[in-house]
Design a protein around this motif. Sequence first.
Motif, PDB file in Angstrom:
ATOM      1  N   PRO A  15       1.574   1.408   6.383  1.00  0.00           N
ATOM      2  CA  PRO A  15       2.152   2.651   6.135  1.00  0.00           C
ATOM      3  C   PRO A  15       2.734   2.839   4.771  1.00  0.00           C
ATOM      4  N   ASN A  16       2.843   4.170   4.156  1.00  0.00           N
ATOM      5  CA  ASN A  16       3.748   4.073   2.837  1.00  0.00           C
ATOM      6  C   ASN A  16       4.338   5.341   2.881  1.00  0.00           C
ATOM      7  N   PRO A  17       5.698   5.041   2.969  1.00  0.00           N
ATOM      8  CA  PRO A  17       6.366   3.660   2.524  1.00  0.00           C
ATOM      9  C   PRO A  17       6.394   2.697   3.708  1.00  0.00           C
ATOM     10  N   ALA A  18       6.275   1.231   3.125  1.00  0.00           N
ATOM     11  CA  ALA A  18       6.312   0.424   4.215  1.00  0.00           C
ATOM     12  C   ALA A  18       7.762  -0.166   4.477  1.00  0.00           C
ATOM     13  N   GLY A  19       7.629  -0.942   5.762  1.00  0.00           N
ATOM     14  CA  GLY A  19       8.782  -1.440   6.078  1.00  0.00           C
ATOM     15  C   GLY A  19       8.797  -3.217   6.001  1.00  0.00           C
ATOM     16  N   ASP A  20       8.225  -3.710   6.885  1.00  0.00           N
ATOM     17  CA  ASP A  20       8.016  -5.149   7.108  1.00  0.00           C
ATOM     18  C   ASP A  20       6.727  -5.429   6.482  1.00  0.00           C
TER      19      ASP A  20
ATOM     20  N   ALA B  35      10.930  -8.934   2.456  1.00  0.00           N
ATOM     21  CA  ALA B  35      11.553  -9.680   1.623  1.00  0.00           C
ATOM     22  C   ALA B  35      11.830  -8.691   0.449  1.00  0.00           C
ATOM     23  N   LEU B  36      11.090  -7.677  -0.007  1.00  0.00           N
ATOM     24  CA  LEU B  36      11.320  -7.078  -1.253  1.00  0.00           C
ATOM     25  C   LEU B  36      12.252  -6.021  -1.017  1.00  0.00           C
TER      26      LEU B  36
END
Length: 108
Positions: free
Chosen positions: A32-37, A84-85
């Motif tokens: 997905p964009n935006p991404a979570g994990d 972690a970003l």
Amino acid sequence: VDALVSASEITIVQITGISDREGAERMFRIYPNPAGDFLVIEPLNEPVLQGKIRIELFAVTGQKLIDTGYRGITETGIELDVHALPAGSYHLRLTCGEGVYNEVVMVR
């Protein structure tokens, strides 16, 4: 000669790369964009599935955060761990035998 130019009339343009968004859309689906994990990079054709792919992710500062390679990826694609970003925009570069593709991705 009256050819003086003020600093406010000068525009500086810096080209940092070539993006073939249309080509990338035929080769990969990135979601997905935006991404979570995780950010999923799904190959959309046989040459990409069977070949090698290099995945690089850069911060907006140009710092390379991820540099990894895969060979013979599956149809379900690659899950790139981005949990972690910090939230923000990143430059994703995919390199394969079919070319180099660039995409801006968001991490939330």
